[in-house]
Design a protein around this motif. Sequence first.
Motif, PDB file in Angstrom:
ATOM      1  N   LYS A  43      36.307  55.045  32.997  1.00 56.60           N
ATOM      2  CA  LYS A  43      37.295  53.984  33.213  1.00 56.60           C
ATOM      3  C   LYS A  43      38.071  54.116  34.513  1.00 56.60           C
ATOM      4  N   TYR A  44      38.019  55.265  35.131  1.00 59.62           N
ATOM      5  CA  TYR A  44      38.780  55.423  36.381  1.00 59.62           C
ATOM      6  C   TYR A  44      37.951  55.077  37.614  1.00 59.62           C
ATOM      7  N   CYS A  45      36.717  54.665  37.412  1.00 62.52           N
ATOM      8  CA  CYS A  45      35.894  54.342  38.587  1.00 62.52           C
ATOM      9  C   CYS A  45      36.330  52.989  39.160  1.00 62.52           C
ATOM     10  N   PRO A  46      36.763  52.958  40.419  1.00 62.61           N
ATOM     11  CA  PRO A  46      37.286  51.710  40.984  1.00 62.61           C
ATOM     12  C   PRO A  46      36.251  50.584  41.027  1.00 62.61           C
ATOM     13  N   SER A  49      35.811  49.964  36.678  1.00 56.33           N
ATOM     14  CA  SER A  49      36.870  50.275  35.697  1.00 56.33           C
ATOM     15  C   SER A  49      36.284  50.683  34.338  1.00 56.33           C
ATOM     16  N   GLY A  50      35.120  51.276  34.352  1.00 59.51           N
ATOM     17  CA  GLY A  50      34.499  51.726  33.095  1.00 59.51           C
ATOM     18  C   GLY A  50      33.596  50.701  32.461  1.00 59.51           C
ATOM     19  N   LYS A  51      33.651  49.468  32.942  1.00 62.23           N
ATOM     20  CA  LYS A  51      32.855  48.412  32.316  1.00 62.23           C
ATOM     21  C   LYS A  51      31.386  48.550  32.697  1.00 62.23           C
ATOM     22  N   LEU A  52      30.515  48.197  31.778  1.00 59.07           N
ATOM     23  CA  LEU A  52      29.083  48.288  32.038  1.00 59.07           C
ATOM     24  C   LEU A  52      28.386  47.046  31.499  1.00 59.07           C
ATOM     25  N   ASP A 153      37.219  43.287  44.749  1.00 57.60           N
ATOM     26  CA  ASP A 153      38.451  42.503  44.638  1.00 57.60           C
ATOM     27  C   ASP A 153      38.513  41.414  45.704  1.00 57.60           C
ATOM     28  N   PRO A 173      26.927  41.196  35.979  1.00 60.09           N
ATOM     29  CA  PRO A 173      28.127  40.836  35.207  1.00 60.09           C
ATOM     30  C   PRO A 173      29.419  41.415  35.781  1.00 60.09           C
ATOM     31  N   LEU A 174      29.290  42.525  36.505  1.00 56.36           N
ATOM     32  CA  LEU A 174      30.508  43.132  37.051  1.00 56.36           C
ATOM     33  C   LEU A 174      31.093  42.301  38.184  1.00 56.36           C
ATOM     34  N   ARG A 177      33.155  38.971  36.464  1.00 56.56           N
ATOM     35  CA  ARG A 177      34.582  39.038  36.106  1.00 56.56           C
ATOM     36  C   ARG A 177      35.477  38.781  37.317  1.00 56.56           C
ATOM     37  N   LYS A 178      34.982  39.157  38.500  1.00 58.09           N
ATOM     38  CA  LYS A 178      35.772  38.865  39.703  1.00 58.09           C
ATOM     39  C   LYS A 178      35.782  37.344  39.953  1.00 58.09           C
ATOM     40  N   GLN A 180      35.540  35.086  37.594  1.00 59.33           N
ATOM     41  CA  GLN A 180      36.455  34.514  36.584  1.00 59.33           C
ATOM     42  C   GLN A 180      37.892  34.586  37.089  1.00 59.33           C
ATOM     43  N   ASN A 181      38.237  35.740  37.673  1.00 55.88           N
ATOM     44  CA  ASN A 181      39.602  35.892  38.195  1.00 55.88           C
ATOM     45  C   ASN A 181      39.847  34.920  39.350  1.00 55.88           C
TER      46      ASN A 181
ATOM     47  N   SER B 125      43.427  53.217  34.182  1.00 60.26           N
ATOM     48  CA  SER B 125      43.366  54.045  35.398  1.00 60.26           C
ATOM     49  C   SER B 125      43.337  53.248  36.700  1.00 60.26           C
ATOM     50  N   VAL B 126      42.391  52.319  36.786  1.00 64.87           N
ATOM     51  CA  VAL B 126      42.200  51.635  38.080  1.00 64.87           C
ATOM     52  C   VAL B 126      43.407  50.760  38.408  1.00 64.87           C
ATOM     53  N   VAL B 339      36.114  48.068  28.016  1.00 62.19           N
ATOM     54  CA  VAL B 339      34.742  48.170  28.534  1.00 62.19           C
ATOM     55  C   VAL B 339      34.046  46.821  28.665  1.00 62.19           C
TER      56      VAL B 339
END
Lengths: 490, 384
Positions: A43-46, A49-52, A153, A173-174, A177-178, A180-181, B125-126, B339
């Motif tokens: 989750k700390y990976c910029p 954020s842990g999402k896969l 971002d 998919p990663l 989400r950007k 969507q934002n 975290s992020v 997640v």
Amino acid sequence: MTYRHFQEVICLKVIDSHCPGCSILCGVQIIEDGDEIDIDFKKYCPINSGKLCKYGVDLPKIYGNALDFSSIEGNEVDYEVAITKISNLLKKWYSSSGGKEGIVLCCGDATNEELLAIEDLSSYFGMKCASGIGNILNVVGSIPFIHDIKNFDIVEGFEQIVLINIDPYYQYPLVARKLQNAKKRGKRIISIGPEGSHIERLAEEVIICSPANVHDCFKRHISENTEDFTLYITSMGIYSDPALIAEINNACVNTKSRAFFLKDYANTQASLILGFNSYKYGIEEIIDHIEEGRINAMVLIESPLFDTYLDSSRFRKACEKLKALVVMQSTMPRDLPNNAFLLPLPAFYKRRGALVNACGRLIELNGSSNGIIDVFNDMKKVLGHKDKLDFEKYVSKATGAYDKWISSFNDYEVVKVPDTKYSKEGPVHYYVVNPFLVRGMDHQLPKRTSGGLYQKASDKERYVIKQNIADGVVLAYQRDEKYKKLLSEY
Amino acid sequence: MMSDCYWGWSNRQDIRERGESGGFVSSLIESLVGKYDRVITIQKTGTVFEGNVVDVSDPSDVKSIQGALHSLCISMSAYIKKGIRTAIVLKPCDARAVIENMKRNHVKRDEVLLIGLNCGGTLPSVDTMKMIDIEFDLQPDEVVKEEISKGNLIFFTKEEKFSKSIDELEEQEYGRRESCRYCDFKIPSVCDMACGNWGTPSGKNITFIEVFSEQGRDALDNAVSEGFVSIKEPSEKLAEIRSKIDKTMKKLARKWKGKVIDPLMELSPENRLDYIKDALSPCIGCYACRKACPVCNCSSDCKCMQMDPDDNFPIPQYHAVRLLHLMESCVGCGNCTDVCPVDIPLARLHQLFSRTYEDRTGYRSGMSVDDIPPLSRGDLPEGY
């Protein structure tokens, strides 16, 4: 002194790693528990954020399907036997190549250091390196377009985002989400390409067109569009049309617009930076050259195209003609030609070295194996060489090349839009370049081609197309009349 | 009551100095190495925002496990395996998940030692790293220590201390993860012992320990007798303060529930269905939520995996099955939301169901192995 009273219980090990599914290189933690492999979310990976996506979630299955044997022409042999025979095969080919070409094809699932070692080894055997997208590099050069796209971002910052022949929900998919934002922030999203239910939900304007007409639709769109602060997003990989890539590049010239090319293999970006492609042709051309007899030796490294290439039967048939065919990969092959010499490589997460993600950032892979470099050293030993390929030397060379590249961005320059036969007769893709398909995931994912090609096909045709469907992916070949007809209907 | 509560600290000076609250937990872990098959906790791998789970196999590993790591929200219960005797350090929601797994016979009570940490909430975290840059004008790698104290989020660099009110940060969409904000289970009383800094003298590096089971007592007695830690009885006044802090945190959690969950509970059935449908519509069928869920125990051939998240039901069957199953087992850890690659607020949806269920039946998941959910007992309240 041992502190563990229960020696039969193996110590659990957690390795910080990155998903090899595509060039986003999402952070993931790999859990080794004896022979069992599992994942945890980093989750700390910029980057993520842990999402896969589904590919990342399924990594335990993928890593669990590790190739753990060597074989020569279909017969299982010890590693030592295989490495000896492979070394001698390539040496013999080199001494009697008779003007024919040999290539080492690695689509990008190798570390920077491994890519450099592959270059060294291929030149040792008089072969050329290819990543399968040399046709695109011929057109647009080696700078892979990461102007100001240093992290995801930034995607949210553009006034307008144009998705070209890409459905981020299926493919990346990663990035979805950007987007969507971005939409929440009132940014305009336009999609050019085949229909898809998610795109319609995301994009304000959807220009639906047949996969074969994406290039023309894009040209029409930019001629009518005045917004010069646009982010163009598409996929750049072995199935991409070089003409479309060139057109997107040209749309950015003298504007504030930028192009963001996502790639379907883990380290394609670095293969561009390190000048890996001395054989500047795409996969389709490479197959042609094998069929024509121009190429008669090939080493395939972490590129399991027999299982995953969309026209895999053609690829397989062509490879059966090769005088020397060496396959090195970490996963179990499904449909290997009989003439192949097969050698296992350590799993991606077990290797150490660096990678470059789609945003141009240097990412560290925290395994302990030198991977391909160790295999090559074993080959050199067989051939009587005492000197070894040095991992640290490659680290410093790769770092130097990366530093030079990251500090040398130029403005976009106009390139000539090619009119090759491959842009007309090559594979046409419909959301084709996604990790699920390129990686040969065999489970059926939800189909979302409502009213599209899949539904229109007859039962027999549907079966054929189904072979080429993964997560709503439909492939059709323009050169194949049956698909051509379906495409024209679509 | 007070006889079950202690103040404790490490007997090793280096651990006391480096560790959070006197290094009690670090030294307790050190004492357990060799007594359990696995001793599982979290270690820092870089900055205070980076780390992973570690199976401590050597007491010298203890060096890497010290300090508060509020930004490392790892689901610990997944690291417990039936048949492997495990001592594990975990948050209250993790502990509730372990209890749920015990009910399903996936974890044996006598095979685990649960060392709970009091938890006022964890941070994403992020987003926290971004917040540090924007709100504190610091770079994440400058931070050498972080702390949550008296409603403030505190970061320490080598030279300075920076503090801001969590309430204020949360008004700006920073601060704790959403599920932590409305979580009201702060002292993990379902564990063998609970440790934390609430109820300790100001300025002293001491841990407040509450022991809840024989297993917890044995572990503590052992650590004391082997010289790893020291303990003493806490002052009654500070023990009361600990209870007050817990009450205040619970009150704050209720406020957040009122903001986030209650409005959804109050929607008309039609509007609620529309909300759920809309929230779930970006689902790409990756099943990451299922993978991350600490109480989803079916194997890979689980029935929900055979359901198409893009079917034609108003709520896709995959999600409908999960919402119903988790209604009586969701522990509100928030991992599903964390997640999800397309940012579906799954924890909020699951809590909407499970809190409604709790309100109507009085049943709460993960609080006792002996609690059988009303749906399973077949004695739902009349009219449910």
